[in-house]
Enzyme design. Structure first.
Site, PDB file in Angstrom:
ATOM      1  N   SER A 145       0.821  -1.202   0.000  1.00  0.00           N
ATOM      2  CA  SER A 145       0.000   0.000   0.000  1.00  0.00           C
ATOM      3  C   SER A 145       0.867   1.269   0.000  1.00  0.00           C
ATOM      4  CB  SER A 145      -0.946  -0.062   1.214  1.00  0.00           C
ATOM      5  OG  SER A 145      -1.922   0.935   1.160  1.00  0.00           O
ATOM      6  N   ASP A 177      -8.320  -3.891  -7.221  1.00  0.00           N
ATOM      7  CA  ASP A 177      -7.971  -3.269  -5.940  1.00  0.00           C
ATOM      8  C   ASP A 177      -8.636  -1.896  -5.853  1.00  0.00           C
ATOM      9  OD1 ASP A 177      -6.709  -2.127  -3.735  1.00  0.00           O
ATOM     10  OD2 ASP A 177      -4.687  -2.619  -4.384  1.00  0.00           O
ATOM     11  N   HIS A 198      -6.732  -5.819  -1.310  1.00  0.00           N
ATOM     12  CA  HIS A 198      -5.641  -4.864  -1.190  1.00  0.00           C
ATOM     13  C   HIS A 198      -4.603  -5.480  -0.264  1.00  0.00           C
ATOM     14  CE1 HIS A 198      -3.671  -0.964  -0.968  1.00  0.00           C
ATOM     15  NE2 HIS A 198      -3.730  -0.996   0.352  1.00  0.00           N
TER      16      HIS A 198
END
Length: 534
Positions: free
Chosen positions: A219, A439, A468
């Protein structure tokens, strides 16, 4: 966001005894490999003091701290303390430190070290010191930020403003958070940014006595890793980026992209509920299920469920389902209980599990705003926010306004923004980029863009995946690519202009009356560690 013996052997002596030399530049490896073999011995350095902080799950976990300058342009000035964790290597072949980060910004990474070390193949994990860390301002690092305690306490104003007065109230609320940050942490805010955090990583590298680091980020951690690689290319040995931030959208445009992507995942959730009508009894038509969800949001706007869950809290509760579909059974169970049985406590329990913000979450949000508001420019004219959000809301009503208010402190942030880093890089070994096509938090285009910016990198795509954070989450195909890369730098030899490799997504979760059957233990463990919103 969530969470043995003291080794006082000199780092230089340890490395000399355990490390096999390896190439350190792109030219020393094949075009589709990176840093084959073990790490080159780093220069001797004073060792960190590692103490036992093992848990039942990770009994060999160790902890330490390192000091870094608050202002890296003034290295002798005020310091900050960074909290570290480590699962030490045990193999004779030592590939150096593997720094891991769960995202955010604002995510605590100390617990991630144990998870990564236990999730990689044991023979491979034994070759690395897996290092977790709390970035500056986060968790056990000091000073830690908490701009305005209880800012997320229920019941907050509804996200979607139904009048000019409601919009003013929400604007003033966001501005009060920004002002509180300036009043409480004004001395820290100029140094809360990704570049400063990346420079902290190099302080950690030096403290570890390593000439190069291996880095594995999820991320926002992908952006942090890319910025580190840009600033310190010679210090990067291997680089894994999973669920990738679009470096061209930092940060306002990236958030607008999230509005639409999360709405698509919410529609996917509604379609899954419809396919499991025998369990949830909310209708076989996805549109009908989605309508029932919005009717529920309207209902809790008039009468918050159990006095705690209004529209904003409801959105916060269901938003994690956009990050990880393993949460869908539990969310659907609460949804169905409220709609079919008028069970308000079920929603309140789901809110407690998925949406409520504790002091750790307050810290994470404070760092999130501090970093994102400082990293890059945000519109200062509120009409830009309003117009963009209504435009997004008309197409994607699930979280557009919720996301706007989450980021709105940046409209009045008390510190001037920096210019984003151009992360394009042809000076590092080839990187491994992992990205799911659906995502929501970091849409697919970000992975494509980042892989193009990092010369020689390989893009591995999870086709049809909507989660994710996709590696070490139960997908054997993805994990095999990760293991090969961390073992000897091998990347898939892609052909053409598309992804270098494609993995099928995992099967969708199974519905169950108790919302527990069919869950993925690996995925649940990982997503308990990743910071939402990152």
């Amino acid at each position: 966001m969530t969470k043995r013996a003291v080794l006082l052997v000199a780092v230089g002596a340890t490395v000399a005894g355990l490390v096999t030399a390896a190439p350190s530049t792109v030219s020393a490896a094949s075009p589709r490999s990176a840093g084959k073999g073990a790490a080159t011995p780093p220069p001797a350095a004073a060792p960190l003091t590692w103490t036992d902080c093992g848990t039942t799950t990770y009994p060999t976990l160790q902890c330490s701290t390192v000091r870094a300058p608050l202002d890296h342009d003034n290295p002798s000035g005020r310091p900050v303390t960074l909290a570290l964790s480590r699962i030490p290597h045990t193999a004779k072949t030592f590939q150096g430190p593997l720094l891991v980060n769960p995202g955010g910004p604002g995510g605590s990474g100390r617990s991630l070290a144990g998870f990564v070390a236990s999730s990689l193949p044991a023979k491979l994990a034994a070759q690395y010191d897996v290092i977790g860390f709390d970035p500056r301002g986060v968790g056990k690092s000091t000073p830690a930020l908490n701009c305005l305690p209880k800012y997320f306490d229920p019941v907050r104003p509804a996200s979607v403003p139904d009048s000019a007065a409601a919009e003013r109230t929400a604007r003033n609320r966001a501005a009060s958070f920004a002002a509180a940050c300036g009043e409480k942490h004004g001395d820290l805010l100029p140094y809360m940014d990704t570049v400063s955090a990346a420079k902290d990583l190099d302080v950690i590298r030096r403290a570890l006595g390593a000439r190069q680091i291996n880095y594995f980020g999820y991320s926002y951690g992908t952006y942090l890793g890319a910025v580190y690689a840009k600033l310190f290319p010679a210090h990067v040995r291997r680089l894994v980026l999973d669920s990738v931030v679009d470096p061209d959208g930092v940060w306002y445009e990236d958030n607008l992209g999230q509005d639409h992507a999360f709405d698509a995942r919410h529609k996917a959730f509604a379609a899954w509920v419809a396919r499991n009508d025998a369990t949830y009894r909310l209708g076989k038509d996805p549109a009908r299920v989605e309508a029932a969800w919005y009717a529920m949001r309207d209902a809790v706007g008039k009468h918050p469920a159990a006095g705690k869950v209004g529209p904003a809290e409801l959105e916060d509760t269901f938003m994690p389902g956009g990050y990880y579909n393993g949460y869908w059974p539990r969310l659907a169970e609460a949804f169905a209980a409220y709609v079919n049985d008028k069970d308000q406590d079920a929603l309140a329990t789901a809110y407690k599990d998925f949406g409520a913000v504790d002091t750790s979450g307050e810290n994470g949000y404070s760092v999130y705003t501090a970093v994102q508001c400082r990293d890059a420019g945000w519109p200062r004219n509120w009409s830009t926010w309003r117009n963009d959000t209504w435009r997004a809301h008309r197409k994607s009503p699930f979280m557009s306004w919720n996301n706007t208010w989450y980021n709105a402190p940046c409209a009045t942030w008390p510190v001037e923004p920096l210019e984003p880093v151009e992360v394009g890089n042809d000076a590092i070994p080839p990187a491994l980029v992992l990205q799911a096509t659906d995502d929501a938090a970091t849409p697919y285009e970000g992975g494509v863009t980042m892989s193009r910016r990092l010369k020689g990198s390989a893009l591995v795509v999870e086709q049809g995946g909507g989660n994710h954070g996709i590696s070490l989450s139960g997908n054997a195909c993805l994990d095999a690519h990760l293991a090969r890369y961390l073992t000897d730098g091998t990347l898939p030899a892609g052909v053409g202009s598309g992804p270098d490799a494609v993995c099928d997504a995992l099967p969708e979760p199974k519905a169950a009356p108790d919302a527990r059957a069919g869950t993925n233990p690996k995925g649940s463990a990982l997503h308990g560690l990743l910071g939402f919103r990152g």
